[in-house]
Design a protein around this motif. Structure first.
Motif, PDB file in Angstrom:
ATOM      1  N   ALA A  36      50.971  61.087  45.109  1.00 37.95           N
ATOM      2  CA  ALA A  36      49.884  61.521  44.313  1.00 37.95           C
ATOM      3  C   ALA A  36      49.076  60.407  43.846  1.00 37.95           C
ATOM      4  CB  ALA A  36      50.838  62.136  42.995  1.00 37.95           C
ATOM      5  N   LEU A  37      49.524  59.219  43.878  1.00 43.44           N
ATOM      6  CA  LEU A  37      48.792  58.088  43.401  1.00 43.44           C
ATOM      7  C   LEU A  37      48.201  56.990  44.224  1.00 43.44           C
ATOM      8  CD1 LEU A  37      50.367  57.517  39.878  1.00 43.44           C
ATOM      9  CD2 LEU A  37      48.649  59.109  40.539  1.00 43.44           C
ATOM     10  N   PHE A  38      48.963  56.671  45.266  1.00 44.46           N
ATOM     11  CA  PHE A  38      48.649  55.509  45.942  1.00 44.46           C
ATOM     12  C   PHE A  38      47.625  55.561  47.026  1.00 44.46           C
ATOM     13  CE2 PHE A  38      52.791  52.960  45.092  1.00 44.46           C
ATOM     14  CZ  PHE A  38      52.498  52.841  43.653  1.00 44.46           C
ATOM     15  N   SER A  39      46.688  56.526  47.071  1.00 50.86           N
ATOM     16  CA  SER A  39      45.424  56.443  48.106  1.00 50.86           C
ATOM     17  C   SER A  39      44.345  56.213  46.949  1.00 50.86           C
ATOM     18  CB  SER A  39      45.371  57.821  48.600  1.00 50.86           C
ATOM     19  OG  SER A  39      45.371  58.857  47.923  1.00 50.86           O
ATOM     20  N   LEU A  40      44.543  56.003  45.452  1.00 49.86           N
ATOM     21  CA  LEU A  40      43.519  55.566  44.837  1.00 49.86           C
ATOM     22  C   LEU A  40      43.115  54.280  44.983  1.00 49.86           C
ATOM     23  CD1 LEU A  40      45.050  57.185  41.404  1.00 49.86           C
ATOM     24  CD2 LEU A  40      43.098  58.026  42.617  1.00 49.86           C
ATOM     25  N   THR A  41      41.592  53.808  44.798  1.00 50.37           N
ATOM     26  CA  THR A  41      41.392  52.572  44.831  1.00 50.37           C
ATOM     27  C   THR A  41      42.116  51.728  43.558  1.00 50.37           C
ATOM     28  OG1 THR A  41      39.605  53.127  43.251  1.00 50.37           O
ATOM     29  CG2 THR A  41      39.066  53.190  45.746  1.00 50.37           C
ATOM     30  N   LYS A  42      41.933  50.501  43.593  1.00 47.67           N
ATOM     31  CA  LYS A  42      42.755  49.641  42.790  1.00 47.67           C
ATOM     32  C   LYS A  42      42.171  49.970  41.390  1.00 47.67           C
ATOM     33  CE  LYS A  42      43.728  45.069  43.498  1.00 47.67           C
ATOM     34  NZ  LYS A  42      43.982  43.611  43.296  1.00 47.67           N
ATOM     35  N   GLU A  43      40.692  49.933  41.323  1.00 46.77           N
ATOM     36  CA  GLU A  43      40.117  50.285  40.289  1.00 46.77           C
ATOM     37  C   GLU A  43      40.155  51.641  39.544  1.00 46.77           C
ATOM     38  OE1 GLU A  43      35.778  50.777  40.882  1.00 46.77           O
ATOM     39  OE2 GLU A  43      35.149  50.874  38.584  1.00 46.77           O
ATOM     40  N   ASP A  44      40.262  52.576  40.291  1.00 53.00           N
ATOM     41  CA  ASP A  44      40.674  54.000  39.786  1.00 53.00           C
ATOM     42  C   ASP A  44      42.222  53.879  39.343  1.00 53.00           C
ATOM     43  OD1 ASP A  44      38.670  55.328  39.885  1.00 53.00           O
ATOM     44  OD2 ASP A  44      38.797  56.168  41.838  1.00 53.00           O
ATOM     45  N   LEU A  60      56.870  49.066  42.612  1.00 52.94           N
ATOM     46  CA  LEU A  60      55.983  49.748  43.360  1.00 52.94           C
ATOM     47  C   LEU A  60      54.507  49.518  43.300  1.00 52.94           C
ATOM     48  CD1 LEU A  60      57.628  53.542  43.267  1.00 52.94           C
ATOM     49  CD2 LEU A  60      58.178  51.751  45.059  1.00 52.94           C
ATOM     50  N   VAL A  61      54.082  49.392  41.965  1.00 50.74           N
ATOM     51  CA  VAL A  61      52.727  49.390  41.640  1.00 50.74           C
ATOM     52  C   VAL A  61      52.534  47.679  42.219  1.00 50.74           C
ATOM     53  CG1 VAL A  61      50.908  49.136  39.859  1.00 50.74           C
ATOM     54  CG2 VAL A  61      52.739  51.133  39.692  1.00 50.74           C
ATOM     55  N   ALA A  62      53.224  46.990  41.896  1.00 48.59           N
ATOM     56  CA  ALA A  62      53.065  45.581  42.264  1.00 48.59           C
ATOM     57  C   ALA A  62      52.937  45.550  43.942  1.00 48.59           C
ATOM     58  CB  ALA A  62      53.921  44.802  41.692  1.00 48.59           C
ATOM     59  N   ASP A  63      53.454  46.119  44.426  1.00 49.75           N
ATOM     60  CA  ASP A  63      53.703  46.048  45.965  1.00 49.75           C
ATOM     61  C   ASP A  63      52.134  46.555  46.504  1.00 49.75           C
ATOM     62  OD1 ASP A  63      56.009  44.927  46.011  1.00 49.75           O
ATOM     63  OD2 ASP A  63      57.085  46.890  46.631  1.00 49.75           O
ATOM     64  N   LYS A  64      51.880  47.552  46.002  1.00 52.09           N
ATOM     65  CA  LYS A  64      50.584  48.384  46.315  1.00 52.09           C
ATOM     66  C   LYS A  64      49.213  47.681  45.653  1.00 52.09           C
ATOM     67  CE  LYS A  64      48.089  51.701  47.997  1.00 52.09           C
ATOM     68  NZ  LYS A  64      47.811  51.700  49.474  1.00 52.09           N
ATOM     69  N   TYR A  65      49.218  47.434  44.639  1.00 55.92           N
ATOM     70  CA  TYR A  65      48.032  46.965  43.875  1.00 55.92           C
ATOM     71  C   TYR A  65      48.240  45.515  43.519  1.00 55.92           C
ATOM     72  CZ  TYR A  65      46.747  51.880  44.088  1.00 55.92           C
ATOM     73  OH  TYR A  65      46.565  53.128  44.562  1.00 55.92           O
ATOM     74  N   GLY A  66      49.261  44.639  43.613  1.00 53.21           N
ATOM     75  CA  GLY A  66      49.459  43.537  43.019  1.00 53.21           C
ATOM     76  C   GLY A  66      49.871  43.383  41.509  1.00 53.21           C
ATOM     77  N   GLU A  67      50.446  42.061  41.445  1.00 49.80           N
ATOM     78  CA  GLU A  67      50.966  41.807  40.272  1.00 49.80           C
ATOM     79  C   GLU A  67      50.242  42.088  38.847  1.00 49.80           C
ATOM     80  OE1 GLU A  67      54.136  41.231  39.665  1.00 49.80           O
ATOM     81  OE2 GLU A  67      54.762  40.647  41.660  1.00 49.80           O
ATOM     82  N   VAL A  81      47.562  44.188  38.449  1.00 54.80           N
ATOM     83  CA  VAL A  81      47.597  45.453  37.808  1.00 54.80           C
ATOM     84  C   VAL A  81      48.878  46.108  37.285  1.00 54.80           C
ATOM     85  CG1 VAL A  81      47.145  48.027  38.995  1.00 54.80           C
ATOM     86  CG2 VAL A  81      45.714  46.083  39.742  1.00 54.80           C
ATOM     87  N   ALA A  82      50.070  45.847  38.148  1.00 53.12           N
ATOM     88  CA  ALA A  82      51.045  46.322  37.733  1.00 53.12           C
ATOM     89  C   ALA A  82      51.431  45.754  36.469  1.00 53.12           C
ATOM     90  CB  ALA A  82      52.320  45.764  38.660  1.00 53.12           C
ATOM     91  N   ALA A  83      51.104  44.526  35.936  1.00 57.81           N
ATOM     92  CA  ALA A  83      51.447  44.108  34.500  1.00 57.81           C
ATOM     93  C   ALA A  83      50.614  44.772  33.605  1.00 57.81           C
ATOM     94  CB  ALA A  83      51.142  42.505  34.262  1.00 57.81           C
ATOM     95  N   GLU A  84      49.558  45.349  33.836  1.00 62.54           N
ATOM     96  CA  GLU A  84      48.737  46.316  32.991  1.00 62.54           C
ATOM     97  C   GLU A  84      49.081  47.745  33.001  1.00 62.54           C
ATOM     98  OE1 GLU A  84      46.502  44.951  30.706  1.00 62.54           O
ATOM     99  OE2 GLU A  84      47.268  43.123  31.164  1.00 62.54           O
ATOM    100  N   THR A  85      50.085  48.313  33.868  1.00 56.47           N
ATOM    101  CA  THR A  85      50.063  49.691  34.022  1.00 56.47           C
ATOM    102  C   THR A  85      51.013  50.080  32.884  1.00 56.47           C
ATOM    103  OG1 THR A  85      49.733  49.640  36.488  1.00 56.47           O
ATOM    104  CG2 THR A  85      50.839  51.650  35.584  1.00 56.47           C
ATOM    105  N   VAL A  86      50.548  51.247  32.109  1.00 56.59           N
ATOM    106  CA  VAL A  86      51.322  51.579  31.044  1.00 56.59           C
ATOM    107  C   VAL A  86      52.369  52.643  31.649  1.00 56.59           C
ATOM    108  CG1 VAL A  86      51.235  53.020  29.005  1.00 56.59           C
ATOM    109  CG2 VAL A  86      49.634  51.217  29.237  1.00 56.59           C
TER     110      VAL A  86
END
Ligand code: PEP
Length: 254
Positions: free
Chosen positions: A152-160, A195-202, A204-209
């Motif tokens: 559902a999510l991991f084809s989004l751009t990093k920005e989205d 998972l988020v860190a692997d896909k979008y980097g640390e 982005v992962a640190a900021e994901t709620v």
């Protein structure tokens, strides 16, 4: 630092008058007791969004929808589009809730379209994922959540992707009175963040709620929210009681 967020999912409950009364009751209690730096999002039934949004603007809470259709517009009688919701000043939308997956046949492919439309119309998706009991009992829960998030999510751009809120909601805990233990919630939230860190980097992962949902209430919220990767809650039943909801949104350790 990540935002602390508590969102209330009212589901298909309340009449117009009950909704208005509940919103004012919540607003009054929040004004009386404060809410610290918690971001509050209330998701009432869609006919009440405009009324809720007017009260939200004056009382410092956001209003979200509980769903949008996966098409832009057209001959889908009875459905509500992301464009409609976005054009009303509504800021958030719950997507992929397990009740929609179960009762309305929503797959992650459908939810992916909804996520894209929500973002296009400047709505922040609150994306729900989580395993059913049989999947946990077979120790498949990590795999299930990995697949859901991936599809559902991991084809989004990093920005989205950076705009998304994730809610981990084990289906066996929703509306059942059985809550995930703080350790179970933390374990899955850390897994999702990984998972988020692997896909979008640390960064982005640190900021994901990542919110927890599933029989979270005024008694157990503080312990759940004290877990390092639990950034708040998506609250169903307890969000219909002003006293409980305001206790929950004040459950973060200062
Ligand atoms: C929900 O519907 O998202 C939910 C978490 O419900 P409850 O809190 O009632 O389990």
């Amino acid at each position: 630092m990540r935002s602390k967020i508590v969102a209330g999912n009212w589901k298909m409950n309340t009449t117009f008058q009950e909704a208005e009364d509940l919103l004012y009751e919540i607003a009054d209690l929040m004004n009386e007791r404060g809410k610290g730096d918690t971001t509050v999002i209330i998701c009432p039934p869609s006919p009440f969004l405009e009324m809720a949004s007017d009260i939200g603007v004056e009382n410092d809470f956001f209003v979200g929808a509980q769903n949008v259709n996966d098409h832009e517009s057209g001959a889908y009688t009875g459905e509500v589009s992301a464009a409609m919701i976005g054009s009303m000043g509504i800021t958030h939308v719950i997507l992929g809730h397990s009740e929609r997956r179960t009762y309305f046949g929503e797959t992650d492919t459908i939810i992916k379209s909804k996520v894209a439309l929500a973002l296009k119309h400047e709505l922040v998706p609150i994306y729900c994922c989580g395993e059913v009991l049989a999947e946990r009992e077979k120790s498949n829960h990590f795999e299930v959540v990995r697949n859901q998030v991936n599809e559902a999510l991991f084809s989004l751009t990093k920005e989205d992707f950076s705009k998304i809120i994730i809610a981990y909601e084990p289906v066996w805990a929703i509306g059942t009175g059985v809550t995930a233990t703080p350790a179970q919630a933390q374990e899955m939230h850390a897994f999702i963040r990984g998972l988020v860190a692997d896909k979008y980097g640390e960064t982005v992962a640190a900021e994901t709620v990542i919110l927890y949902g599933g029989s979270c209430n005024a008694k157990n919220a503080a312990e759940l929210f004290s877990q390092p990767d639990v950034d708040g809650g998506l609250i169903g039943g307890a969000s219909l009681k002003a006293e409980d909801f305001v206790t929950i949104l004040n459950s973060f350790k200062k």
